[in-house]
Motif scaffolding. Structure first.
Motif, PDB file in Angstrom:
ATOM      1  N   VAL A 158       0.838  -1.205   0.000  1.00 62.10           N
ATOM      2  CA  VAL A 158       0.000   0.000   0.000  1.00 62.10           C
ATOM      3  C   VAL A 158       0.870   1.251   0.000  1.00 62.10           C
ATOM      4  CG1 VAL A 158      -1.640   1.323   1.377  1.00 62.10           C
ATOM      5  CG2 VAL A 158      -1.979  -1.129   1.076  1.00 62.10           C
ATOM      6  N   ALA A 159       1.963   1.234   0.739  1.00 61.18           N
ATOM      7  CA  ALA A 159       2.857   2.395   0.794  1.00 61.18           C
ATOM      8  C   ALA A 159       3.486   2.661  -0.571  1.00 61.18           C
ATOM      9  CB  ALA A 159       3.941   2.170   1.839  1.00 61.18           C
ATOM     10  N   ASP A 160       3.875   1.600  -1.272  1.00 63.31           N
ATOM     11  CA  ASP A 160       4.447   1.775  -2.616  1.00 63.31           C
ATOM     12  C   ASP A 160       3.422   2.391  -3.563  1.00 63.31           C
ATOM     13  OD1 ASP A 160       6.850   0.704  -1.813  1.00 63.31           O
ATOM     14  OD2 ASP A 160       6.353  -1.333  -2.473  1.00 63.31           O
ATOM     15  N   GLN A 161       2.183   1.890  -3.512  1.00 61.11           N
ATOM     16  CA  GLN A 161       1.135   2.421  -4.384  1.00 61.11           C
ATOM     17  C   GLN A 161       0.853   3.883  -4.072  1.00 61.11           C
ATOM     18  OE1 GLN A 161      -0.401   0.733  -6.952  1.00 61.11           O
ATOM     19  NE2 GLN A 161      -1.398   2.663  -7.485  1.00 61.11           N
ATOM     20  N   ALA A 162       0.822   4.225  -2.784  1.00 67.18           N
ATOM     21  CA  ALA A 162       0.577   5.617  -2.400  1.00 67.18           C
ATOM     22  C   ALA A 162       1.703   6.524  -2.875  1.00 67.18           C
ATOM     23  CB  ALA A 162       0.429   5.718  -0.877  1.00 67.18           C
ATOM     24  N   LEU A 163       2.930   6.057  -2.789  1.00 65.71           N
ATOM     25  CA  LEU A 163       4.070   6.845  -3.259  1.00 65.71           C
ATOM     26  C   LEU A 163       3.991   7.083  -4.757  1.00 65.71           C
ATOM     27  CD1 LEU A 163       6.728   8.197  -2.382  1.00 65.71           C
ATOM     28  CD2 LEU A 163       7.892   6.029  -2.894  1.00 65.71           C
ATOM     29  N   ILE A 164       3.558   6.067  -5.493  1.00 61.78           N
ATOM     30  CA  ILE A 164       3.409   6.208  -6.940  1.00 61.78           C
ATOM     31  C   ILE A 164       2.265   7.169  -7.268  1.00 61.78           C
ATOM     32  CG2 ILE A 164       2.703   4.962  -9.021  1.00 61.78           C
ATOM     33  CD1 ILE A 164       4.340   2.587  -7.983  1.00 61.78           C
ATOM     34  N   GLN A 165       1.164   7.061  -6.513  1.00 64.17           N
ATOM     35  CA  GLN A 165       0.041   7.994  -6.719  1.00 64.17           C
ATOM     36  C   GLN A 165       0.510   9.434  -6.508  1.00 64.17           C
ATOM     37  OE1 GLN A 165      -2.609   5.264  -7.835  1.00 64.17           O
ATOM     38  NE2 GLN A 165      -3.576   7.119  -7.150  1.00 64.17           N
ATOM     39  N   LEU A 166       1.301   9.642  -5.456  1.00 64.57           N
ATOM     40  CA  LEU A 166       1.789  10.989  -5.158  1.00 64.57           C
ATOM     41  C   LEU A 166       2.789  11.455  -6.210  1.00 64.57           C
ATOM     42  CD1 LEU A 166       1.818  13.366  -3.163  1.00 64.57           C
ATOM     43  CD2 LEU A 166       3.663  12.193  -1.928  1.00 64.57           C
ATOM     44  N   GLY A 167       3.666  10.572  -6.663  1.00 58.76           N
ATOM     45  CA  GLY A 167       4.655  10.950  -7.664  1.00 58.76           C
ATOM     46  C   GLY A 167       4.054  11.295  -9.001  1.00 58.76           C
ATOM     47  N   ALA A 168       2.840  10.793  -9.265  1.00 57.45           N
ATOM     48  CA  ALA A 168       2.188  11.106 -10.539  1.00 57.45           C
ATOM     49  C   ALA A 168       1.818  12.581 -10.643  1.00 57.45           C
ATOM     50  CB  ALA A 168       0.936  10.243 -10.702  1.00 57.45           C
ATOM     51  N   LEU A 169       1.621  13.248  -9.494  1.00 51.89           N
ATOM     52  CA  LEU A 169       1.225  14.657  -9.509  1.00 51.89           C
ATOM     53  C   LEU A 169       2.320  15.566 -10.061  1.00 51.89           C
ATOM     54  CD1 LEU A 169      -0.651  16.997  -8.863  1.00 51.89           C
ATOM     55  CD2 LEU A 169       0.065  16.843  -6.463  1.00 51.89           C
ATOM     56  N   PRO A 170       3.543  15.569  -9.499  1.00 51.87           N
ATOM     57  CA  PRO A 170       4.575  16.438 -10.087  1.00 51.87           C
ATOM     58  C   PRO A 170       4.930  16.059 -11.515  1.00 51.87           C
ATOM     59  CG  PRO A 170       5.518  14.996  -8.408  1.00 51.87           C
ATOM     60  CD  PRO A 170       4.037  14.877  -8.291  1.00 51.87           C
ATOM     61  N   LEU A 171       4.831  14.777 -11.849  1.00 51.52           N
ATOM     62  CA  LEU A 171       5.118  14.366 -13.229  1.00 51.52           C
ATOM     63  C   LEU A 171       4.102  14.961 -14.194  1.00 51.52           C
ATOM     64  CD1 LEU A 171       6.709  12.723 -15.279  1.00 51.52           C
ATOM     65  CD2 LEU A 171       5.277  10.737 -14.706  1.00 51.52           C
ATOM     66  N   THR A 172       2.827  14.930 -13.804  1.00 50.08           N
ATOM     67  CA  THR A 172       1.784  15.520 -14.649  1.00 50.08           C
ATOM     68  C   THR A 172       1.975  17.024 -14.786  1.00 50.08           C
ATOM     69  OG1 THR A 172       0.179  13.806 -14.054  1.00 50.08           O
ATOM     70  CG2 THR A 172      -0.707  15.894 -14.859  1.00 50.08           C
ATOM     71  N   LEU A 173       2.282  17.699 -13.680  1.00 51.34           N
ATOM     72  CA  LEU A 173       2.518  19.141 -13.731  1.00 51.34           C
ATOM     73  C   LEU A 173       3.706  19.466 -14.631  1.00 51.34           C
ATOM     74  CD1 LEU A 173       1.981  20.058  -9.969  1.00 51.34           C
ATOM     75  CD2 LEU A 173       0.441  20.561 -11.878  1.00 51.34           C
ATOM     76  N   LEU A 174       4.749  18.647 -14.569  1.00 48.40           N
ATOM     77  CA  LEU A 174       5.932  18.883 -15.410  1.00 48.40           C
ATOM     78  C   LEU A 174       5.599  18.717 -16.884  1.00 48.40           C
ATOM     79  CD1 LEU A 174       9.009  19.348 -15.660  1.00 48.40           C
ATOM     80  CD2 LEU A 174       9.292  16.866 -15.454  1.00 48.40           C
ATOM     81  N   LEU A 175       4.923  17.632 -17.236  1.00 44.08           N
ATOM     82  CA  LEU A 175       4.586  17.388 -18.647  1.00 44.08           C
ATOM     83  C   LEU A 175       3.614  18.453 -19.160  1.00 44.08           C
ATOM     84  CD1 LEU A 175       4.210  13.490 -18.634  1.00 44.08           C
ATOM     85  CD2 LEU A 175       6.065  14.840 -19.630  1.00 44.08           C
ATOM     86  N   ALA A 176       2.661  18.849 -18.306  1.00 45.49           N
ATOM     87  CA  ALA A 176       1.669  19.855 -18.723  1.00 45.49           C
ATOM     88  C   ALA A 176       2.320  21.209 -18.965  1.00 45.49           C
ATOM     89  CB  ALA A 176       0.566  19.967 -17.671  1.00 45.49           C
ATOM     90  N   THR A 177       3.191  21.639 -18.045  1.00 40.88           N
ATOM     91  CA  THR A 177       3.801  22.957 -18.205  1.00 40.88           C
ATOM     92  C   THR A 177       4.810  22.979 -19.357  1.00 40.88           C
ATOM     93  OG1 THR A 177       5.377  22.329 -16.455  1.00 40.88           O
ATOM     94  CG2 THR A 177       3.493  23.651 -15.813  1.00 40.88           C
ATOM     95  N   LEU A 178       5.596  21.914 -19.495  1.00 42.94           N
ATOM     96  CA  LEU A 178       6.525  21.865 -20.630  1.00 42.94           C
ATOM     97  C   LEU A 178       5.782  21.806 -21.952  1.00 42.94           C
ATOM     98  CD1 LEU A 178       9.334  19.430 -19.355  1.00 42.94           C
ATOM     99  CD2 LEU A 178       9.431  21.921 -19.594  1.00 42.94           C
ATOM    100  N   GLY A 179       4.728  20.984 -21.999  1.00 39.03           N
ATOM    101  CA  GLY A 179       3.930  20.903 -23.219  1.00 39.03           C
ATOM    102  C   GLY A 179       3.234  22.207 -23.541  1.00 39.03           C
ATOM    103  N   GLY A 180       2.704  22.876 -22.498  1.00 37.61           N
ATOM    104  CA  GLY A 180       2.051  24.160 -22.723  1.00 37.61           C
ATOM    105  C   GLY A 180       3.022  25.231 -23.176  1.00 37.61           C
ATOM    106  N   TRP A 181       4.220  25.205 -22.611  1.00 37.04           N
ATOM    107  CA  TRP A 181       5.251  26.177 -23.038  1.00 37.04           C
ATOM    108  C   TRP A 181       5.618  25.969 -24.507  1.00 37.04           C
ATOM    109  CZ3 TRP A 181      10.258  25.166 -24.757  1.00 37.04           C
ATOM    110  CH2 TRP A 181      11.072  26.317 -24.930  1.00 37.04           C
ATOM    111  N   PHE A 182       5.849  24.726 -24.889  1.00 40.34           N
ATOM    112  CA  PHE A 182       6.189  24.428 -26.274  1.00 40.34           C
ATOM    113  C   PHE A 182       5.050  24.808 -27.220  1.00 40.34           C
ATOM    114  CE2 PHE A 182       6.047  21.444 -29.859  1.00 40.34           C
ATOM    115  CZ  PHE A 182       7.264  21.720 -30.458  1.00 40.34           C
ATOM    116  N   THR A 183       3.822  24.468 -26.837  1.00 41.23           N
ATOM    117  CA  THR A 183       2.671  24.797 -27.681  1.00 41.23           C
ATOM    118  C   THR A 183       2.484  26.307 -27.804  1.00 41.23           C
ATOM    119  OG1 THR A 183       1.564  22.738 -27.037  1.00 41.23           O
ATOM    120  CG2 THR A 183       0.191  24.483 -27.959  1.00 41.23           C
ATOM    121  N   GLY A 184       2.651  27.011 -26.660  1.00 41.51           N
ATOM    122  CA  GLY A 184       2.505  28.465 -26.694  1.00 41.51           C
ATOM    123  C   GLY A 184       3.541  29.114 -27.572  1.00 41.51           C
TER     124      GLY A 184
END
Length: 412
Positions: free
Chosen positions: A386-412
């Motif tokens: 359960v701890a491993d799954q929770a850590l992965i769930q939490l790590g998905a947040l900064p990864l999504t923010l990184l991909l979204a902001t980099l993608g938005g910067w490139f698109t802009g």
């Protein structure tokens, strides 16, 4: 001026023609229908993790999801009275193109076998979700980009959104059936970064005035859009759950959250804006925020009172963010968020991801029973703690923010 207007029309017409011909050619070469002889089965060579190919199961939900995207999101883009009807029309164009492109791009990631993409009902459901992320992004730049630019934004964002979803759901094994991260968070911060890149100081004052240009027409759009949200969003949240047991949790939790967030708006809005009752646009925002926060946690054991608490808190946080954080976003970070997607999608999506991480830590076989395998299959199989799954769930947040902001910067 007429020559410039004619050139703009021709650019839009030409781009639509080129993109549609491209889709037709790619569909002709790659896309085939999934075999109907075994609609509930998935060939082992295809990556169908967290996706069901049962067309009989998916058809009613596909209708709900498609209505949600077409009507609710389309009407929600009619935020400014100056752009209302035009925004609704352009949103339909974006939907028409993005669904085709998403079916193709997602097919290469999930349903590719022997050089062909096999599509079914679930392909359309997944494409609708990806299209929703694009519509959220366009809400951040509404009135500041033309239709040609919106089409190009959709072209790039569908691709990057699919990459983000594939990394999170398939490679990392994140549980996000209601798409707090892959739709709400990704779409919001992708659009905000595009808005930041397109910031033009000399047009800033005029855009602020237009953003305040609301009236009866805007309220009419908000009324209709909010009604459709209440009717169809629970199905939207639960559309990718594989079994009806998990679906029931998602529907009930979503309803509890949205009613609590709506009540919270009636508590806080009169205090912040000195109005006896909130305007319909504020109720619409509260509805969206209450639903977005249940994206990841919806199918988890949040319980009814937990969903009420989460909805109530986000119903307070969202208007506070509109009142105090949006001016800072504009003045300090130079981001003009036309429809307030940060407050109704981005921030609730982040809070939903954090709530989902907390609930993951509390997931046990005793509390979930047989449903543990539906919500956290890797934990139920013993592949993860359960701890491993929770850590992965939490790590998905900064990864999504990184991909979204980099993608938005490139698109802009």
């Amino acid at each position: 001026m007429p020559e410039h207007s004619a050139a703009s029309r021709l650019r839009l017409s030409g781009l639509c023609f080129l993109l549609q011909i491209l889709n037709i050619l790619l569909f002709a070469v790659f896309v085939r229908y999934s075999p109907e002889s075994s609609p509930g089965q998935c060939p082992p060579q295809l990556n169908c993790s967290q996706r069901s190919q049962d067309s009989g199961f998916q058809q009613p939900r596909f209708q709900d999801v498609h209505i949600q995207v077409l009507l609710s999101f389309g009407l929600l883009l009619a935020f400014l009275s100056r752009y209302g009807p035009g925004s609704a029309a352009i949103s339909i164009l974006i939907i028409a193109f993005a669904i085709q492109w998403a079916v193709l791009i997602q097919g290469f990631f999930y349903f590719f076998l022997n050089g062909k993409v096999y599509v079914g009902a679930q392909s359309m459901v997944s494409a609708d979700f990806c299209t929703a992320a694009v519509l959220i992004s366009t809400g951040a730049v509404l009135g500041r980009v033309n239709p040609v630019q919106m089409l190009l934004l959709a072209l790039l964002e569908v691709t990057l959104c699919t990459v983000n979803e594939y990394i999170l759901l398939s490679l990392m094994g994140v549980t996000d059936s209601g798409h707090s991260l892959t739709v709400h968070t990704f779409g919001a911060y992708f659009g905000l970064m595009v808005s930041r890149v397109l910031y033009q100081p000399h047009k800033d004052k005029r855009k602020r005035e237009e953003q305040q240009d609301t009236g009866h027409q805007t309220d009419v759009f908000a009324v209709v859009g909010t009604i459709y949200l209440w009717i169809f969003w629970p199905s939207f949240t639960s559309a990718t759950t594989v079994h009806d047991n998990a679906k029931n949790w998602a529907v009930l939790n979503t309803y509890c959250s949205l009613v609590a967030s709506t009540v919270a708006t009636f508590i806080l809005s009169p205090v912040l804006y000195e109005e006896s009752t909130p305007r319909m646009i504020q109720i619409q925002d509260a509805t969206l925020a209450g639903m977005a926060v249940m994206g990841m946690a919806g199918e988890m054991l949040v319980t009814a009172f937990g969903a009420l608490i989460a909805g109530f808190l986000v119903g307070l946080i969202s208007p506070l963010s509109f009142r105090f954080f949006t001016p800072v976003l504009h003045s300090r970070l130079k981001i003009q968020d036309t429809c307030g997607v940060h407050n109704i999608h981005g921030l609730p999506g982040i809070l939903g991801a954090l709530l989902g991480t907390l609930l993951t830590l509390m997931a046990t076989a005793d509390t979930y029973g047989d449903r543990l395998e539906l919500v956290f299959p890797l934990v139920a199989q013993g592949s993860r703690t359960v701890a491993d799954q929770a850590l992965i769930q939490l790590g998905a947040l900064p990864l999504t923010l990184l991909l979204a902001t980099l993608g938005g910067w490139f698109t802009g």
